[in-house]
Design an enzyme around this catalytic site. Structure first.
Site, PDB file in Angstrom:
ATOM      1  N   ASP A 394      34.194  38.810  66.980  1.00 54.43           N
ATOM      2  CA  ASP A 394      33.074  39.076  67.876  1.00 54.43           C
ATOM      3  C   ASP A 394      33.424  38.736  69.331  1.00 54.43           C
ATOM      4  OD1 ASP A 394      30.602  39.414  68.973  1.00 54.43           O
ATOM      5  OD2 ASP A 394      29.591  37.870  67.796  1.00 54.43           O
ATOM      6  N   GLY A 436      29.863  48.145  70.864  1.00 55.79           N
ATOM      7  CA  GLY A 436      30.011  49.556  71.247  1.00 55.79           C
ATOM      8  C   GLY A 436      30.615  49.769  72.622  1.00 55.79           C
ATOM      9  N   ASP A 457      22.640  43.735  68.877  1.00 55.42           N
ATOM     10  CA  ASP A 457      22.095  43.204  67.618  1.00 55.42           C
ATOM     11  C   ASP A 457      20.810  43.912  67.194  1.00 55.42           C
ATOM     12  OD1 ASP A 457      24.125  41.470  68.150  1.00 55.42           O
ATOM     13  OD2 ASP A 457      22.953  39.661  67.773  1.00 55.42           O
TER      14      ASP A 457
HETATM   15  C1  GAL Z   1      26.479  38.227  68.213  1.00 58.81           C
HETATM   16  C2  GAL Z   1      26.683  39.229  67.108  1.00 58.81           C
HETATM   17  C3  GAL Z   1      25.821  38.808  65.942  1.00 58.81           C
HETATM   18  C4  GAL Z   1      26.221  37.421  65.489  1.00 58.81           C
HETATM   19  C5  GAL Z   1      26.158  36.452  66.654  1.00 58.81           C
HETATM   20  C6  GAL Z   1      26.740  35.095  66.296  1.00 58.81           C
HETATM   21  O1  GAL Z   1      27.286  38.589  69.283  1.00 58.81           O
HETATM   22  O2  GAL Z   1      26.346  40.498  67.569  1.00 58.81           O
HETATM   23  O3  GAL Z   1      25.939  39.750  64.888  1.00 58.81           O
HETATM   24  O4  GAL Z   1      27.503  37.473  64.941  1.00 58.81           O
HETATM   25  O5  GAL Z   1      26.862  36.944  67.777  1.00 58.81           O
HETATM   26  O6  GAL Z   1      26.702  34.197  67.342  1.00 58.81           O
END
Ligand code: GAL
Length: 658
Positions: A394, A436, A457
């Site tokens: 991420d 994306g 999200d």
């Molecule tokens: C966001 C991600 C989420 C989750 C979260 C965790 O960036 O899109 O799905 O993983 O971080 O902190």
């Protein structure tokens, strides 16, 4: 006559809102906001969407509501409103990234609109006459691009009314949950994809999902050298040295009958995730309240609810598992909530399931834990040693170290981790998560990803789900085996992003649409709910093998919208056997026209939709099967009619017969 004129004058006088009741100010931040939809996170009273003081261009506002595009809210003014006032703008917490637009609508007309605003646009005052308006709607759109970072403030928002209160109007009425999927029969049925793959010489594990009464004997003939199967569980393990495609004859037998199917095992480089991954992830339910016990309980529930026999197999830990410091030698350790992560992985594997983990290419993850920046190989090795089968990688903290704004700079960290994963002796599915950016679907496969998030999200609202799901058509050309567009995880069951969970805010019809659309999109299916609290309705949604088969189809095509008009869409997915799956959705609203984004009329409950089969590519006669009911609807030529619930779907499989 005189009396009639007097009554008419009085009625007009009252209709203009000139009742004798005193004028009262009702602040938006004291109204019932449970029906206010937000495209990301949650709405906050007197705070921004990230819970900071409401701030626009350096000015802090004491009152108002922080929301996120696409945000929708409708109220019933019943003609008693006089003025609506607010100061609107992008919250300062998202410097340089947002673009959005505010609208105030009344009775199907735009009363006020801000024009596109970014974080540099000065706060705009709103002061409009709302006399006579019956239904008023507040809207924040994504400004025509995407919802990323669109943090929107309705600061100081208030109504002047002659009356006591203003009622909020929900956009869809929930209705009772209803079960369409017939119960699983006693006779064996072999489920799951018709193909699976692995890298030569690396540990292989695949559980053949089979429903039906136990005891059951499962036989797999013609397994490639190096693999064997446990006949009681259907779990195949071992290692295959030789690259190639192997056709395995699978049979399942119990006292109620017998079933047979061919499973293709492909051994080669980058042959993981030949169909979209299915499983569970901790984020949409526990977020940072995740711990080892909860993960273990989720794995156990995956088995006890029988989901494993429908193909659900990954148990993925998201953010917040890491210790805040690495060891002196640079090793990343789990925190105190995961006292034995290797033991956890062993347990998950002993159930026939796989396990996944989470990190960031940046120095920190989104939740502020150490990321893998400069420790990529070391971390890949650690995960392999623990027995991890899946990594979600991420972006988050990488924005602090990204070299520049070029495509190469955005691809770089994902290439680095790919290389690291290739160097460890374990197959680990590689899930890119960077929302994306820079059209990742066009290059996610090139940098070695098996799947990639295409959006920000998801939240548990129709607004979020539909604006993400129905915008996936641009990514369709890039989907295929080991190359999946990921529109984010499922929001069914009990969700909550924290320690306390509540039932999803999606109506039952919206939940049918969610699973149907994600299946058509060949999206990864990752449950994000409390696995120990799965009710019959939710189980019905996630155990329909004919629906899952659309998602898991080996051809790996992603559906495209072949019909899009006036509140309805038909998405069509080509299947390996030459037939097509089609989802007929009654969205009831548009994603672009501000007026049509709302449900203004009461009683929008369902609509008869006539599907033009030629538009779906069927010139002659075809049979249509209702996949949720697992029932043939008959033979059709030219068109077929279906009654579709508001925000709901009819999901069918269409097969040409001539
Ligand atoms: C966001 C991600 C989420 C989750 C979260 C965790 O960036 O899109 O799905 O993983 O971080 O902190």
């Amino acid at each position: 006559m005189k009396r009639a004129i007097l009554i008419a004058v009085l009625a007009a006088f009252l209709g203009m809102g000139c009742s004798t009741q005193p004028v009262k100010t009702v602040w938006l931040d004291e109204m019932d906001l449970s029906t206010m939809e937000t495209g990301w996170g949650s709405n906050h009273v007197k705070k921004s969407v990230d819970r900071n003081p409401l701030t626009i261009n350096g000015t802090v506002y004491e009152r108002g509501v922080g929301t996120h595009a696409i945000s929708k809210y409708m109220v019933d003014l019943g003609g008693k409103g006089r003025r609506f006032m607010a100061t609107v703008g992008v919250d300062d917490e998202v410097k340089g990234k947002a673009s959005l637009e505010f609208f105030v609508l009344g009775d199907k007309k735009i009363l006020w609109q801000s024009g596109i605003m970014t974080d540099t646009t000065a706060a705009l005052p709103v002061d409009i006459d709302i006399r006579g308006v019956k239904k008023l709607a507040l809207l924040v759109t994504d400004g025509g691009d995407n919802i990323n970072f669109d943090h929107a403030n309705w600061a100081d928002a208030r109504f002047e009314i002659r009356g006591d209160t203003i009622l909020a109007l929900p956009q869809a009425v929930a209705g009772e949950p209803y079960i369409l999927t017939p119960p699983v029969g006693d006779a064996p049925r072999i489920n799951g994809p018709s193909v699976t793959g692995a890298t030569p010489g690396r540990p292989f594990m695949y559980k053949i999902p089979v429903t039906g009464k136990r005891p059951m004997t499962i036989i797999a003939a013609n397994l490639p050298a190096g693999l064997s199967m446990d006949p009681a569980t259907g779990v195949i393990t071992g290692k295959v040295k030789q690259e190639g495609e192997y056709l395995v004859d699978v049979r399942a037998k119990n006292e109620a009958g017998e079933a047979a199917r061919t499973l293709k095992i492909i051994i080669g480089k980058h042959k993981l995730a030949l169909t979209p991954p299915m499983g569970w992830n901790s984020w949409n339910n526990w977020a940072c309240a995740v711990d080892q016990e909860k993960v273990k309980a989720s794995a156990d529930a995956m088995v006890s609810h029988g989901l494993i026999e429908h193909g659900w197999c990954y148990i993925n830990i998201d953010d917040c598992w890491q210790s805040s410091e690495r060891t002196k030698a640079g090793e990343l350790l789990p925190n105190e909530k995961f006292p034995d992560i290797k033991g956890l992985a062993d347990h998950v594997h002993s159930l026939g399931l796989k396990i996944g983990i989470y990190s960031s290419p940046g120095p920190t993850t989104c939740a502020g834990y150490p990321g893998s920046y400069k420790f990529e190989l070391r971390d890949a090795q650690t995960w392999a040693n623990w027995g991890m089968d899946y990594i979600k990688y991420d972006w988050c903290g990488y924005s602090r170290v990204v070299e520049d704004n070029t495509l190469e700079a955005y691809q770089k960290p994902y290439r680095v981790m790919r290389e690291a994963l290739d160097r460890v002796d374990r197959d680990i599915v590689y899930s890119l998560c960077q929302y994306g950016m820079k059209d990742v679907s066009a290059w996610g496969a090139e940098v070695g990803g098996d799947l990639w998030r295409t959006t920000g999200d998801i939240g548990d609202s129709w607004n979020s789900l539909s604006s993400i799901g129905f915008a996936q058509d641009k990514n369709s050309p890039y989907a295929g085996p080991s190359a999946w567009n990921d529109p984010d995880m499922l929001v069914l069951g009990y969700v909550g992003w924290g320690a306390s969970l509540s039932p999803t805010r999606l109506t039952p019809d919206e939940q049918y649409s969610h699973i149907s659309l994600w299946s058509l999109l060949a999206a990864p299916l990752l449950l994000g709910c409390d696995m120990e609290r799965l009710d019959d309705f939710t189980l019905n949604l996630i155990t329909n093998d004919e629906v899952i088969a659309v998602n898991q189809d080996a051809l790996g095509k992603q559906a495209v919208p072949l019909v899009r008009e006036d509140g309805m869409e038909v998405w069509v997915k080509e299947l390996e056997d030459g037939s097509k799956a089609a989802g007929v959705f009654y969205t009831g609203s548009s994603n672009t026209d501000p007026v049509e984004m709302f449900n203004w009329d009461e009683g929008k409950t369902s609509r008869k939709i006539t599907v033009d089969l030629a538009a779906l590519g069927f010139a002659g006669k075809c049979t249509v099967r209702d996949l949720w009911r697992q029932q043939e609807l008959g033979a059709f030529t030219g068109t077929f009619d279906t009654e579709v619930p508001f925000h709901g779907v009819t999901l069918v499989k269409i097969t040409a017969t001539e």
